[in-house]
Write a protein that holds these residues in place. Sequence first.
Motif, PDB file in Angstrom:
ATOM      1  N   CYS A   6     -24.002 -39.917  36.282  1.00 19.30           N
ATOM      2  CA  CYS A   6     -25.416 -39.547  35.568  1.00 19.30           C
ATOM      3  C   CYS A   6     -24.979 -39.310  33.767  1.00 19.30           C
ATOM      4  O   CYS A   6     -25.565 -39.398  33.350  1.00 19.30           O
ATOM      5  N   TYR A   7     -23.696 -39.627  33.815  1.00 20.10           N
ATOM      6  CA  TYR A   7     -22.683 -39.404  32.774  1.00 20.10           C
ATOM      7  C   TYR A   7     -23.502 -37.802  32.363  1.00 20.10           C
ATOM      8  O   TYR A   7     -22.902 -37.813  30.641  1.00 20.10           O
ATOM      9  N   GLY A   8     -23.465 -37.122  32.564  1.00 17.04           N
ATOM     10  CA  GLY A   8     -23.860 -35.849  32.121  1.00 17.04           C
ATOM     11  C   GLY A   8     -22.589 -35.341  32.568  1.00 17.04           C
ATOM     12  O   GLY A   8     -21.044 -35.754  33.028  1.00 17.04           O
ATOM     13  N   ARG A   9     -21.642 -33.964  31.823  1.00 17.14           N
ATOM     14  CA  ARG A   9     -21.092 -33.150  31.666  1.00 17.14           C
ATOM     15  C   ARG A   9     -21.576 -32.154  32.017  1.00 17.14           C
ATOM     16  O   ARG A   9     -22.339 -31.150  32.361  1.00 17.14           O
ATOM     17  N   GLY A  10     -20.011 -31.427  32.391  1.00 17.23           N
ATOM     18  CA  GLY A  10     -20.338 -30.223  32.811  1.00 17.23           C
ATOM     19  C   GLY A  10     -20.394 -29.878  34.578  1.00 17.23           C
ATOM     20  O   GLY A  10     -20.026 -28.832  35.283  1.00 17.23           O
ATOM     21  N   HIS A  11     -20.186 -31.445  35.182  1.00 13.72           N
ATOM     22  CA  HIS A  11     -20.093 -31.617  36.853  1.00 13.72           C
ATOM     23  C   HIS A  11     -19.445 -32.583  37.367  1.00 13.72           C
ATOM     24  O   HIS A  11     -19.690 -33.419  36.539  1.00 13.72           O
ATOM     25  N   VAL A  12     -19.369 -32.886  38.465  1.00 10.29           N
ATOM     26  CA  VAL A  12     -18.827 -34.325  39.412  1.00 10.29           C
ATOM     27  C   VAL A  12     -19.537 -35.073  39.947  1.00 10.29           C
ATOM     28  O   VAL A  12     -20.757 -34.453  39.433  1.00 10.29           O
ATOM     29  N   GLN A  13     -19.345 -35.811  40.407  1.00 10.86           N
ATOM     30  CA  GLN A  13     -20.395 -36.760  40.620  1.00 10.86           C
ATOM     31  C   GLN A  13     -21.274 -36.664  41.967  1.00 10.86           C
ATOM     32  O   GLN A  13     -21.797 -36.747  42.321  1.00 10.86           O
ATOM     33  N   ALA A  14     -19.521 -35.998  42.847  1.00 12.00           N
ATOM     34  CA  ALA A  14     -20.432 -34.834  43.717  1.00 12.00           C
ATOM     35  C   ALA A  14     -21.664 -34.502  44.120  1.00 12.00           C
ATOM     36  O   ALA A  14     -21.898 -34.109  45.045  1.00 12.00           O
ATOM     37  N   GLN A  15     -20.991 -33.805  42.784  1.00  6.80           N
ATOM     38  CA  GLN A  15     -22.465 -32.208  42.564  1.00  6.80           C
ATOM     39  C   GLN A  15     -23.010 -32.628  41.697  1.00  6.80           C
ATOM     40  O   GLN A  15     -23.752 -31.807  41.340  1.00  6.80           O
ATOM     41  N   CYS A  16     -23.630 -33.918  41.795  1.00  7.98           N
ATOM     42  CA  CYS A  16     -24.623 -34.555  40.476  1.00  7.98           C
ATOM     43  C   CYS A  16     -25.848 -34.234  40.987  1.00  7.98           C
ATOM     44  O   CYS A  16     -26.591 -34.883  42.022  1.00  7.98           O
ATOM     45  N   PRO A  17     -26.596 -33.431  40.190  1.00  7.73           N
ATOM     46  CA  PRO A  17     -27.898 -33.267  40.694  1.00  7.73           C
ATOM     47  C   PRO A  17     -29.152 -34.572  40.239  1.00  7.73           C
ATOM     48  O   PRO A  17     -30.205 -34.312  41.147  1.00  7.73           O
ATOM     49  N   ASN A  18     -28.902 -35.357  39.684  1.00  9.71           N
ATOM     50  CA  ASN A  18     -29.401 -35.815  39.636  1.00  9.71           C
ATOM     51  C   ASN A  18     -29.172 -37.210  40.608  1.00  9.71           C
ATOM     52  O   ASN A  18     -28.572 -38.017  40.648  1.00  9.71           O
TER      53      ASN A  18
END
Length: 215
Positions: A6-18
């Motif tokens: 999601c190109y957000g910050r504060g988490h990695v891809q495996a933990q993406c809420p999106n």
Amino acid sequence: VKCFKCYGRGHVQAQCPNQRTLFLKGVDEYTSGEDEPSEREEGGEDERVAPLEGELLMIRRTLNNHPRTSIETQRENIFHTRCNVLENICSLIVDSGSSCNCCSARMVEKLNLQVVPHPKPYKLQWLNENGELSVDKQVEIKFSIGNYKDKVLCDVVPMEACHILLGRPWQFDKKTLHDGLTNEISFTHKLKKFVLSPLPHSQVVKDQIQMKHKR
């Protein structure tokens, strides 16, 4: 930390809420699956299928091979008809598989037609088993089929399947339409519409036998 989903910050891809699927559309451009049309959506843009690439499977079928059935059907028949050339009845084939208009060298010799040098000579391999043939002559043929009168520039080749073969150049120039069911060919010539009907299969066989006996 940056998420590559999601190109957000504060988490990695495996933990993406999106959980939405992202589609990369170009440099620094992306969109979610919600913005894309559904694959099941009706009335969408037609799918364009390009020709496959790779080595071509070579097949060969001579023009005078005919089905062995006695039923008068046009399902497997090439378009055969007859035309008039200098008061002589000649065999004529329309074949979209030919990239040129051709005429028989035997017919040119018998009718004493005036030939001219071919502007772009080329080699042919498919006409016989004797190796490559050099096509270096052309002839303009005036012919008629009923009320349809025309002239066509043909390459002179030593073919025996017919006297004249009209290929893609003639079909392109006349903007022909081919009915696959009836095997009829329609086009407009000098503001008049013509529909050419095929020769019955039984007559085609008789013509081929007669041409063979004359040869």
